[in-house]
Design a protein around this motif. Structure first.
Motif, PDB file in Angstrom:
ATOM      1  N   GLY A 326       0.614  -1.244   0.151  1.00  0.00           N
ATOM      2  CA  GLY A 326      -0.008   0.033  -0.156  1.00  0.00           C
ATOM      3  C   GLY A 326       0.783   1.222   0.130  1.00  0.00           C
ATOM      4  N   THR A 327       0.236   2.339  -0.101  1.00  0.00           N
ATOM      5  CA  THR A 327       0.864   3.650  -0.061  1.00  0.00           C
ATOM      6  C   THR A 327       1.136   4.299   0.968  1.00  0.00           C
ATOM      7  N   SER A 328       0.402   3.977   2.129  1.00  0.00           N
ATOM      8  CA  SER A 328       0.420   4.698   3.351  1.00  0.00           C
ATOM      9  C   SER A 328       0.888   3.836   4.751  1.00  0.00           C
ATOM     10  N   LEU A 329       1.322   2.956   4.392  1.00  0.00           N
ATOM     11  CA  LEU A 329       1.726   1.919   5.426  1.00  0.00           C
ATOM     12  C   LEU A 329       2.935   2.356   6.228  1.00  0.00           C
ATOM     13  N   ASN A 330       2.685   2.531   7.483  1.00  0.00           N
ATOM     14  CA  ASN A 330       4.000   2.746   8.350  1.00  0.00           C
ATOM     15  C   ASN A 330       4.848   1.633   8.935  1.00  0.00           C
ATOM     16  N   TRP A 331       6.141   2.026   9.091  1.00  0.00           N
ATOM     17  CA  TRP A 331       7.030   0.789   9.314  1.00  0.00           C
ATOM     18  C   TRP A 331       6.626  -0.070  10.512  1.00  0.00           C
ATOM     19  N   ALA A 332       5.908   0.564  11.433  1.00  0.00           N
ATOM     20  CA  ALA A 332       5.635   0.091  12.732  1.00  0.00           C
ATOM     21  C   ALA A 332       4.229  -0.880  12.429  1.00  0.00           C
ATOM     22  N   ASP A 333       3.682  -0.753  11.510  1.00  0.00           N
ATOM     23  CA  ASP A 333       2.435  -1.633  11.412  1.00  0.00           C
ATOM     24  C   ASP A 333       2.809  -2.905  10.331  1.00  0.00           C
ATOM     25  N   LEU A 334       4.024  -3.091  10.111  1.00  0.00           N
ATOM     26  CA  LEU A 334       4.477  -4.165   9.192  1.00  0.00           C
ATOM     27  C   LEU A 334       4.262  -5.546   9.938  1.00  0.00           C
ATOM     28  N   SER A 335       3.701  -6.245   9.404  1.00  0.00           N
ATOM     29  CA  SER A 335       3.611  -7.798  10.017  1.00  0.00           C
ATOM     30  C   SER A 335       4.730  -8.533   9.398  1.00  0.00           C
ATOM     31  N   LYS A 336       5.106  -9.698  10.325  1.00  0.00           N
ATOM     32  CA  LYS A 336       6.078 -10.565   9.948  1.00  0.00           C
ATOM     33  C   LYS A 336       5.816 -10.949   8.441  1.00  0.00           C
ATOM     34  N   ALA A 337       4.510 -11.254   8.077  1.00  0.00           N
ATOM     35  CA  ALA A 337       4.251 -11.857   6.697  1.00  0.00           C
ATOM     36  C   ALA A 337       4.477 -10.767   5.632  1.00  0.00           C
ATOM     37  N   GLN A 338       4.240  -9.472   6.023  1.00  0.00           N
ATOM     38  CA  GLN A 338       4.550  -8.413   5.135  1.00  0.00           C
ATOM     39  C   GLN A 338       6.088  -8.082   5.040  1.00  0.00           C
ATOM     40  N   VAL A 339       6.766  -8.444   5.904  1.00  0.00           N
ATOM     41  CA  VAL A 339       8.439  -8.247   5.997  1.00  0.00           C
ATOM     42  C   VAL A 339       8.794  -9.528   5.110  1.00  0.00           C
ATOM     43  N   GLN A 340       8.306 -10.700   5.430  1.00  0.00           N
ATOM     44  CA  GLN A 340       8.849 -11.769   4.392  1.00  0.00           C
ATOM     45  C   GLN A 340       8.385 -11.496   2.927  1.00  0.00           C
ATOM     46  N   ARG A 341       7.291 -10.929   2.569  1.00  0.00           N
ATOM     47  CA  ARG A 341       6.984 -10.725   1.157  1.00  0.00           C
ATOM     48  C   ARG A 341       8.042  -9.666   0.842  1.00  0.00           C
ATOM     49  N   LEU A 342       8.346  -8.426   1.646  1.00  0.00           N
ATOM     50  CA  LEU A 342       9.239  -7.695   1.154  1.00  0.00           C
ATOM     51  C   LEU A 342      10.692  -8.166   0.794  1.00  0.00           C
ATOM     52  N   VAL A 343      11.023  -9.207   1.674  1.00  0.00           N
ATOM     53  CA  VAL A 343      12.277  -9.612   1.599  1.00  0.00           C
ATOM     54  C   VAL A 343      12.167 -10.572   0.283  1.00  0.00           C
ATOM     55  N   ASN A 344      11.348 -11.244  -0.039  1.00  0.00           N
ATOM     56  CA  ASN A 344      11.165 -11.890  -1.227  1.00  0.00           C
ATOM     57  C   ASN A 344      11.274 -11.375  -2.378  1.00  0.00           C
ATOM     58  N   GLU A 345      10.579 -10.306  -2.604  1.00  0.00           N
ATOM     59  CA  GLU A 345      10.730  -9.451  -3.605  1.00  0.00           C
ATOM     60  C   GLU A 345      12.046  -8.516  -3.898  1.00  0.00           C
ATOM     61  N   LEU A 346      12.704  -8.314  -2.678  1.00  0.00           N
ATOM     62  CA  LEU A 346      14.172  -7.622  -2.887  1.00  0.00           C
ATOM     63  C   LEU A 346      15.128  -8.863  -3.186  1.00  0.00           C
ATOM     64  N   THR A 347      14.846 -10.023  -2.847  1.00  0.00           N
ATOM     65  CA  THR A 347      15.957 -11.028  -3.174  1.00  0.00           C
ATOM     66  C   THR A 347      15.752 -12.153  -4.064  1.00  0.00           C
ATOM     67  N   ARG A 348      14.252 -12.234  -4.553  1.00  0.00           N
ATOM     68  CA  ARG A 348      14.035 -13.289  -5.396  1.00  0.00           C
ATOM     69  C   ARG A 348      12.505 -13.202  -6.062  1.00  0.00           C
TER      70      ARG A 348
END
Length: 427
Positions: A326-348
């Motif tokens: 999304g466009t307005s999500l804050n870092w504090a509101d990032l879930s573990k699943a969202q962190v993993q999705r972002l890691v996946n997009e950045l690395t694979r």
């Protein structure tokens, strides 16, 4: 230079050597032969209207003459097809010899940061003028607009007939017609087989409008992986450029070369995996994101790129469109699943290739005459004595960076030397 109109009348004309194709390999082969065996009658026949047309337009008009890789064992690693066959030839004529050859004739080359070598003039005309000047000095005749219609060997050499009806005989014949279908037809008539040619060095069409909106954005180093049905996964690293049709840049072009045959068989449909941060391990990427979640909780995820290698626009694309944060999500509101999705997009992150584009600076094919049919000490055909083959007509292709021209200089020079030696032994 003469065109075919001057050859229409009279009986068959003779030449010691005929070269079919006035590209880099053909011109260089003719020059090498003339230098090694002065006074021989050497004629070049070119179907197009001007010689060295590909040299003139290469490198954006600057001509990427060769690459500053002067160790043959390393040099061969830049050829998806032909690396084993070129080991011997590169021990006899390699980029260092190319540089010396041109410098001895007043053409200095310079080396850019990525190893590519260009004339100091940044003008391909410098290379064209040098080669044509040498051909004139050595008495080599170049016939342009002069395609070969018929060709047959006999006990003493070869008979050739041009499309305008002129007949020629020669003792030795060099085919250096590049990826021309006409050149392949001549080789087939002389007993050779053909690995069907397909494009190499092309860009990837990625049907993602949000990605294409980033046209012009580049990343200094990525790691790419290409999954093909009939081969192990291919990988390449290097710079990547996002374009209005998908992805380009050295990493993509190299990967396209190694995957050329497989991609062709799959009609240029495949899965491309991109690691945008190859210098970092996945856990390092994850820890960076977790640190931001803890230390910059009130800031929006899309506000800035936490990785210097990624521009803000690219970061926003990866976070918002690929990881769907999304466009307005804050870092504090990032879930573990969202962190993993972002890691996946950045690395694979997986991207669908849905076609190929054209690399405007260099059109290269893989395929051609099978290499076991050629003696790579002399470039003479094993199927037809007295016939030599050089350049892209062979099933050899290199990645971008001057390697395809080096193949032309090396195989042309060896063929020219061998033809001169054969003529001398026949006298």
């Amino acid at each position: 230079m003469r065109d075919d109109l001057s050859l229409r009348s009279g009986s068959a004309q003779r030449a010691a050597v005929i070269v079919v194709g006035a590209g880099a390999a053909g011109l260089f082969g003719a020059i090498a032969c003339a230098e090694a065996s002065p006074g021989q009658s050497i004629h070049i026949f070119e179907a197009g209207r001007e010689p060295l047309a590909k040299v003139r337009i290469s490198g954006g008009g600057r001509c990427n003459v060769t690459h500053a890789c002067f160790e043959p064992s390393l040099l061969v690693g830049h050829y998806p097809r032909g690396s084993n066959a070129l080991r011997g030839p590169f021990s006899r004529f390699q980029p260092r010899d190319t540089v010396a050859w041109f410098e001895q004739r007043g053409v200095r080359l310079k080396t850019e940061a990525d190893g590519r070598m260009f004339p100091v003039t940044d003008d391909s005309g410098t290379i064209v003028d040098c080669l044509l000047g040498e051909a004139r000095r050595l008495g080599i005749a170049i016939h342009t607009g002069c395609a070969i219609a018929q060709l047959r060997p006999d006990a003493e050499g070869f008979w050739l007939t041009t499309r305008a009806g002129a007949e020629w005989r020669c003792d030795r014949l060099l085919l250096a017609t590049g990826s021309s279908p006409g050149g392949y037809r001549l080789a087939l008539k002389l007993g050779h087989d053909l690995v069907p040619p397909v494009p190499s060095l092309f860009t990837f069409n990625i049907p993602d409008p949000a990605l294409r909106d980033l046209a012009g954005v580049s990343v200094e180093t990525v790691q790419l992986s290409l999954a093909l049905a009939d081969s192990p996964t291919l990988t390449q690293s290097g710079p990547l450029l996002i374009t209005h049709w998908g992805m380009s840049g050295p990493a993509v072009l190299k990967l396209s070369a190694y995957g050329a045959m497989g991609l062709h068989r799959q009609r240029y449909r495949a899965k491309l995996t991109v690691n945008w941060l190859p210098a970092l391990k996945q856990d390092q990427v994850r820890q960076t994101l977790i640190a931001l979640k803890q230390g910059q909780g009130k800031r929006q995820v899309a506000a800035f790129s936490p990785f210097p290698a990624l521009s803000r626009r690219l970061w926003q694309y990866l976070a918002q469109h690929r990881a769907e944060l999304g466009t307005s999500l804050n870092w504090a509101d990032l879930s573990k699943a969202q962190v993993q999705r972002l890691v996946n997009e950045l690395t694979r992150g997986d991207y669908a290739i849905a076609g190929k584009g054209v690399f405007k600076d260099e059109f290269v094919t893989c395929g051609g005459i099978p290499l076991p049919e050629v003696n790579f000490k002399t470039l003479e055909s094993r199927r037809c004595p007295g016939l030599y083959l050089a350049g892209e007509i062979l099933n050899i292709d290199g990645v971008t960076g001057g390697f395809n021209f080096q193949n032309a200089w090396t195989t042309g020079w060896l063929a020219g030397q061998a033809m001169a030696a054969a003529l001398a032994s026949a006298d």
